[in-house]
Motif scaffolding. Sequence first.
Motif, PDB file in Angstrom:
ATOM      1  N   GLY A 162      42.325  42.301  33.470  1.00  0.00           N
ATOM      2  CA  GLY A 162      41.940  43.623  33.949  1.00  0.00           C
ATOM      3  C   GLY A 162      42.706  44.032  35.190  1.00  0.00           C
ATOM      4  N   ARG A 163      42.927  43.090  36.087  1.00  0.00           N
ATOM      5  CA  ARG A 163      43.647  43.396  37.322  1.00  0.00           C
ATOM      6  C   ARG A 163      45.113  43.699  37.025  1.00  0.00           C
ATOM      7  N   ARG A 165      46.336  44.977  34.267  1.00  0.00           N
ATOM      8  CA  ARG A 165      46.406  46.284  33.629  1.00  0.00           C
ATOM      9  C   ARG A 165      46.235  47.405  34.656  1.00  0.00           C
ATOM     10  N   GLN A 166      45.364  47.181  35.609  1.00  0.00           N
ATOM     11  CA  GLN A 166      45.159  48.200  36.648  1.00  0.00           C
ATOM     12  C   GLN A 166      46.429  48.420  37.460  1.00  0.00           C
ATOM     13  N   VAL A 167      47.086  47.327  37.860  1.00  0.00           N
ATOM     14  CA  VAL A 167      48.311  47.440  38.653  1.00  0.00           C
ATOM     15  C   VAL A 167      49.425  48.099  37.834  1.00  0.00           C
ATOM     16  N   LEU A 168      49.458  47.836  36.543  1.00  0.00           N
ATOM     17  CA  LEU A 168      50.473  48.429  35.672  1.00  0.00           C
ATOM     18  C   LEU A 168      50.202  49.903  35.377  1.00  0.00           C
ATOM     19  N   GLY A 169      49.018  50.373  35.749  1.00  0.00           N
ATOM     20  CA  GLY A 169      48.680  51.770  35.500  1.00  0.00           C
ATOM     21  C   GLY A 169      48.220  52.033  34.080  1.00  0.00           C
ATOM     22  N   VAL A 170      47.675  51.019  33.409  1.00  0.00           N
ATOM     23  CA  VAL A 170      47.158  51.174  32.055  1.00  0.00           C
ATOM     24  C   VAL A 170      45.673  51.513  32.146  1.00  0.00           C
ATOM     25  N   ASP A 171      45.306  52.704  31.706  1.00  0.00           N
ATOM     26  CA  ASP A 171      43.913  53.133  31.762  1.00  0.00           C
ATOM     27  C   ASP A 171      43.064  52.375  30.755  1.00  0.00           C
ATOM     28  N   GLU A 172      41.737  52.440  30.953  1.00  0.00           N
ATOM     29  CA  GLU A 172      40.826  51.710  30.071  1.00  0.00           C
ATOM     30  C   GLU A 172      40.910  52.187  28.629  1.00  0.00           C
ATOM     31  N   ASP A 173      41.231  53.472  28.424  1.00  0.00           N
ATOM     32  CA  ASP A 173      41.297  54.007  27.068  1.00  0.00           C
ATOM     33  C   ASP A 173      42.714  53.993  26.500  1.00  0.00           C
ATOM     34  N   TRP A 248      57.104  37.540  33.906  1.00  0.00           N
ATOM     35  CA  TRP A 248      56.823  38.297  32.690  1.00  0.00           C
ATOM     36  C   TRP A 248      55.438  38.015  32.111  1.00  0.00           C
ATOM     37  N   ARG A 249      54.818  36.916  32.515  1.00  0.00           N
ATOM     38  CA  ARG A 249      53.579  36.500  31.865  1.00  0.00           C
ATOM     39  C   ARG A 249      52.415  37.443  32.152  1.00  0.00           C
ATOM     40  N   SER A 250      52.445  38.113  33.318  1.00  0.00           N
ATOM     41  CA  SER A 250      51.373  39.068  33.613  1.00  0.00           C
ATOM     42  C   SER A 250      51.373  40.202  32.591  1.00  0.00           C
ATOM     43  N   LEU A 251      52.553  40.640  32.174  1.00  0.00           N
ATOM     44  CA  LEU A 251      52.656  41.712  31.197  1.00  0.00           C
ATOM     45  C   LEU A 251      52.121  41.265  29.841  1.00  0.00           C
ATOM     46  N   LEU A 252      52.359  40.019  29.500  1.00  0.00           N
ATOM     47  CA  LEU A 252      51.889  39.498  28.219  1.00  0.00           C
ATOM     48  C   LEU A 252      50.365  39.393  28.197  1.00  0.00           C
TER      49      LEU A 252
END
Length: 371
Positions: A162-163, A165-173, A248-252
């Motif tokens: 979750g963290r 995704r938040q830093v990457l700017g990916v919204d919950e939806d 790269w692993r955070s993105l995965l």
Amino acid sequence: MNCHRLLDVAELLEEDQRIQTVFTVAPDTFNRGVAGHLRRLGALVLPWPQAVRERFDLVLAASYGGLTDLHGPLMVMAHGAGRGKATRPGGRAGPVLTSPPVYGLDAQRLTRNGEVLASAIALSHENELDILRRQCPEALPVAVVTGDPCFDVLAASMPERGRYRQVLGVDEDQELVVVSSTWGRTGLFGKWPELLPLLMEQLSGQRFRVAALLHPAVWCAHGHRQVRAWLRNCREAGLLLLDPEDDWRSLLVAADHVIGDHGSVTSYAAALGRNILHLAPGLTAVTPGSAQEAVIGGARRLNPDGPILDQLRSAYPLDPAVVASRLTSRPGQAGPLLREAMYRLLRLPEPGRHRRSSPVPVPRLRPEPSC
């Protein structure tokens, strides 16, 4: 990926005040920029001409270039998801094989003049002992099954999804689609350069975020400026492009879907339970029984000429336990086992207790260079 693997393993020793850790980079087209990255991390980097004159108490390597020039007990390990790549036979070293040799476990790379180069060969899986027995039996006495440190770090990073995704700017939806490419003409980026523009065109930015993970060798071979120029339109349309120096692993971990080729990242993604679509050159490039074979044989294949969204919706995860069981036969144990092997070669008593694998840091999204 070599650099990340070595940094993971070096961390198992660096806290010991009896040990001074230094790095060096062998001359190679694909190593450009590595020394600078290490220096930015604060590492002590020896120039290669100096390193080959020194004698070390332990040499760690995740590739095979320049190993005969370094002096000291050598531990060699895979830099990706096990030894899943078959290669063309070359030279005359080793037994005659009826099938293409598995890269990294062949006599051509593990021996010189009939002598085994390494004092320890770290294997991810018990099955690799059988491969070694066929291809380079003289190396069996120094082989040690340690598991896969990268897989263990990925598993430790899952609670941080979750963290990330938040830093990457990916919204919950939103759903995050990660496109992974290994290097070379058979890699996804080299063989299907039109794929990323197609994804940006066909996938709604409201519903999807798209990210690209390119093998560091792609960046080194073509240059950062050129790669970013090729992807400029995609980046302006919202493509997330992680710098190759970042982990790269955070993105995965953050991904929902992964479109990949026969490279290691696709196998790690499948072991995390991600929906997989693959574009790979076929089974001739991978090792039978490997995680790569399981992914290419079990995942749905992407047709770049068909509607992307429909194929994305029909993608599915493979059984992560099955893929993980091919990646490592020592899940969660790579750190302690590698640490034990290294201290044995150092001839030092192992201090204290090994700490657990830590999650990878949050990804850093850098502003695009102005020129």
